[in-house]
Design a protein around this motif. Structure first.
Motif, PDB file in Angstrom:
ATOM      1  N   ALA A 294       0.736  -1.164  -0.091  1.00 37.63           N
ATOM      2  CA  ALA A 294       0.088  -0.180  -0.026  1.00 37.63           C
ATOM      3  C   ALA A 294       0.867   1.424  -0.084  1.00 37.63           C
ATOM      4  CB  ALA A 294      -0.837   0.089   1.299  1.00 37.63           C
ATOM      5  N   ASN A 295       2.040   1.109   0.585  1.00 37.06           N
ATOM      6  CA  ASN A 295       2.998   2.376   0.472  1.00 37.06           C
ATOM      7  C   ASN A 295       4.221   1.872   0.094  1.00 37.06           C
ATOM      8  OD1 ASN A 295       5.008   4.391   1.499  1.00 37.06           O
ATOM      9  ND2 ASN A 295       3.412   4.891   2.876  1.00 37.06           N
ATOM     10  N   ILE A 296       4.504   2.632  -1.267  1.00 37.71           N
ATOM     11  CA  ILE A 296       5.697   2.006  -2.005  1.00 37.71           C
ATOM     12  C   ILE A 296       7.022   2.357  -1.182  1.00 37.71           C
ATOM     13  CG2 ILE A 296       7.125   2.418  -4.054  1.00 37.71           C
ATOM     14  CD1 ILE A 296       4.457   2.717  -5.793  1.00 37.71           C
ATOM     15  N   GLY A 297       6.871   3.635  -0.568  1.00 36.93           N
ATOM     16  CA  GLY A 297       8.082   4.238   0.083  1.00 36.93           C
ATOM     17  C   GLY A 297       8.778   3.180   1.322  1.00 36.93           C
ATOM     18  N   VAL A 298       7.565   2.912   2.052  1.00 39.49           N
ATOM     19  CA  VAL A 298       8.027   1.836   3.123  1.00 39.49           C
ATOM     20  C   VAL A 298       8.423   0.646   2.604  1.00 39.49           C
ATOM     21  CG1 VAL A 298       6.590   0.534   4.766  1.00 39.49           C
ATOM     22  CG2 VAL A 298       6.210   3.023   4.780  1.00 39.49           C
ATOM     23  N   GLU A 299       7.484  -0.019   1.431  1.00 37.90           N
ATOM     24  CA  GLU A 299       7.998  -1.219   0.948  1.00 37.90           C
ATOM     25  C   GLU A 299       9.392  -1.157   0.377  1.00 37.90           C
ATOM     26  OE1 GLU A 299       6.469  -4.317  -2.598  1.00 37.90           O
ATOM     27  OE2 GLU A 299       5.720  -2.272  -2.319  1.00 37.90           O
ATOM     28  N   LYS A 300       9.725  -0.195  -0.226  1.00 39.82           N
ATOM     29  CA  LYS A 300      11.149   0.034  -0.638  1.00 39.82           C
ATOM     30  C   LYS A 300      12.325  -0.064   0.425  1.00 39.82           C
ATOM     31  CE  LYS A 300      11.917   2.894  -3.986  1.00 39.82           C
ATOM     32  NZ  LYS A 300      12.585   2.028  -5.023  1.00 39.82           N
ATOM     33  N   ALA A 301      11.729   0.929   1.449  1.00 40.32           N
ATOM     34  CA  ALA A 301      12.779   1.017   2.698  1.00 40.32           C
ATOM     35  C   ALA A 301      13.124  -0.409   3.446  1.00 40.32           C
ATOM     36  CB  ALA A 301      12.345   1.930   3.461  1.00 40.32           C
ATOM     37  N   ILE A 302      12.078  -1.033   3.456  1.00 41.57           N
ATOM     38  CA  ILE A 302      12.146  -2.344   4.263  1.00 41.57           C
ATOM     39  C   ILE A 302      12.926  -3.471   3.602  1.00 41.57           C
ATOM     40  CG2 ILE A 302      10.778  -4.434   5.179  1.00 41.57           C
ATOM     41  CD1 ILE A 302       8.592  -2.675   6.263  1.00 41.57           C
ATOM     42  N   ARG A 303      12.635  -3.326   2.072  1.00 40.03           N
ATOM     43  CA  ARG A 303      13.671  -4.466   1.391  1.00 40.03           C
ATOM     44  C   ARG A 303      14.916  -4.023   1.320  1.00 40.03           C
ATOM     45  NH1 ARG A 303      10.857  -5.205  -4.471  1.00 40.03           N
ATOM     46  NH2 ARG A 303       9.987  -3.229  -4.552  1.00 40.03           N
ATOM     47  N   ALA A 304      15.183  -2.537   1.434  1.00 37.40           N
ATOM     48  CA  ALA A 304      16.551  -1.961   1.308  1.00 37.40           C
ATOM     49  C   ALA A 304      17.382  -2.440   2.321  1.00 37.40           C
ATOM     50  CB  ALA A 304      16.731  -0.657   0.901  1.00 37.40           C
ATOM     51  N   VAL A 305      16.697  -2.293   3.642  1.00 38.66           N
ATOM     52  CA  VAL A 305      17.402  -2.778   4.904  1.00 38.66           C
ATOM     53  C   VAL A 305      17.341  -4.168   4.847  1.00 38.66           C
ATOM     54  CG1 VAL A 305      15.283  -2.856   6.604  1.00 38.66           C
ATOM     55  CG2 VAL A 305      17.564  -1.818   7.291  1.00 38.66           C
ATOM     56  N   MET A 306      16.618  -4.942   4.500  1.00 37.28           N
ATOM     57  CA  MET A 306      16.509  -6.381   4.980  1.00 37.28           C
ATOM     58  C   MET A 306      17.774  -6.831   3.918  1.00 37.28           C
ATOM     59  SD  MET A 306      12.593  -7.433   5.170  1.00 37.28           S
ATOM     60  CE  MET A 306      12.735  -9.058   5.056  1.00 37.28           C
ATOM     61  N   MET A 307      17.989  -6.499   2.868  1.00 32.39           N
ATOM     62  CA  MET A 307      19.141  -6.679   1.896  1.00 32.39           C
ATOM     63  C   MET A 307      20.456  -6.451   2.601  1.00 32.39           C
ATOM     64  SD  MET A 307      17.722  -5.671  -1.933  1.00 32.39           S
ATOM     65  CE  MET A 307      19.338  -6.017  -2.544  1.00 32.39           C
TER      66      MET A 307
END
Length: 385
Positions: free
Chosen positions: A87-100
């Motif tokens: 629902a929130n692209i910004g949140v989705e991208k930030a979480i994926r980045a920190v998980m990587m």
């Protein structure tokens, strides 16, 4: 968290209700999750499928929170919901980045990212609302000034006409003389008011011009000079409507500088800022009235191509990528030659998806595939995404 304490009571209450329903679902009581459900739905019915979908979503959220050892708080639930549903692209991208990068997220990190998202999305809209309201008031005020000026002119002309008739009648000369004098005085005052109104109108026009400048500033990134995400979203809505009306293709591309954190850590943030401006300049060279470039946030840029399919847009983006990758950049402060700077990108056909948001998510997924497969490359999203 400190920032979360300012959230409205209704928002907190809503999230608490959702948490309660989630817990109820985990305990096997999701069949009666809604007070409006009067009878148990038949297996396979739309109501049953919806309840099962929600139950699965609550379970997924629970698994996510427990996997990262996150507290069961409204803010954590909300961020997990945004991530899992997209629902929130910004949140989705930030979480994926920190998980990587780290493999796990923390309570403190969620508080930080939630605060950043709120600052990025709410403040510009609040400013725009304020500007719209002030402009509305100024428009009303300008209308009143026009009306007052016209009324003053009509009133002055009527008084002059009456005075002329009375003088020509020849009756009560001393009284008429005083009336003429009074009338002339009133006419003069009316002219003075009219002059003041004209001056106020000039000031109003100047203020409107200042507001336009403020609006433009609110929609531009101060570092690169490019339009910001808010401006891009406005352009995206307009370009989708134009492309649909004129039967044209429309493509979007996300471009993200590779290893930008390493640039900052190695050469400092001032050099990092110069790299951002340099990349922005290369991308901006491709822009025109049918190609829009904006800084989407951080080290990410977005491009919108009207009249080009994903393949054609990919060629343009790849040309800029190749140009950047072949350049040898130098740290101005030290004279030290920098490692090669490159970016990865993902491209999608906007009109091939249900809506613009879905197209943006498809382009973003293509970008992350480009990152995972070695960086410094451009991928096109599959239209079956």
């Amino acid at each position: 968290m400190t920032g979360a304490s300012s959230s409205s009571a209704s928002s907190q209450h809503g999230l608490t209700d959702r948490l309660a329903r989630w817990a109820k679902g985990l305990s096997g009581k999701a069949e009666e999750e809604s007070a409006e459900v009067e009878a148990r739905p038949r297996p396979g019915s739309s109501s049953s499928r919806e309840i099962n979908r929600r139950r699965q979503l609550y379970e997924d959220i629970g698994d996510f929170l427990f996997a990262h050892d996150l507290d069961l708080t409204p803010i954590n639930f909300s961020v997990a919901l945004d991530y899992l549903t997209g629902a929130n692209i910004g949140v989705e991208k930030a979480i994926r980045a920190v998980m990587m990068e780290r493999g796990k997220i923390t309570n403190g990190w969620i508080e930080t990212i939630a605060a950043e998202q709120r600052a990025d999305e709410v403040t510009p809209d609040s400013l725009a609302t304020m500007l719209d309201k002030v402009e509305e008031n100024l428009t009303q005020f300008t209308g009143l000034m026009h009306e007052s000026r016209n009324s003053a002119k009509d009133y002055g002309a009527a008084l002059q006409e009456q005075a002329k008739d009375l003088v020509e009648g020849g009756d009560s000369e001393p009284v008429l003389a005083r009336l003429v004098g009074l009338t002339r005085s009133m006419v003069e005052k009316t002219r003075l008011v009219e002059t003041q109104l004209r001056e106020n109108q000039k000031q109003t026009k100047a203020l409107k011009s200042s507001l336009e400048n403020a609006r433009r500033a609110a929609e531009h990134d101060h570092l690169t000079g490019l339009p910001n995400r808010r401006a891009f979203e406005n352009v995206l809505r307009e370009e989708v409507a134009l492309a649909q009306a004129q039967g044209e293709q429309l493509s979007v591309a996300f471009c993200d500088i590779d290893h930008f954190k390493h640039v900052n850590d190695t050469h400092g943030h001032d050099t990092g800022d110069r790299v951002l401006k340099f990349v922005a300049g290369l991308l901006a060279k491709a822009s025109n009235d049918r190609c829009h470039v904006a800084r989407h946030g951080g080290e990410e840029f977005v491009m919108l191509f009207r009249g080009k399919g994903a393949g054609e847009a990919c060629e343009v983006v790849d040309g800029v990528r190749e140009d950047l990758a072949n350049r040898s950049l130098v740290n101005r402060a030290t004279g030290e030659r920098m490692d090669r700077v490159s970016f990865s990108a993902g491209v999608a056909n906007v009109l091939a998806y249900e809506d613009a948001r879905s197209a943006l998510k498809a382009a973003d997924r293509a970008l992350y595939l480009a990152k995972e497969h070695g960086r410094n490359r451009v991928y096109i999203a599959a239209e079956t995404d």
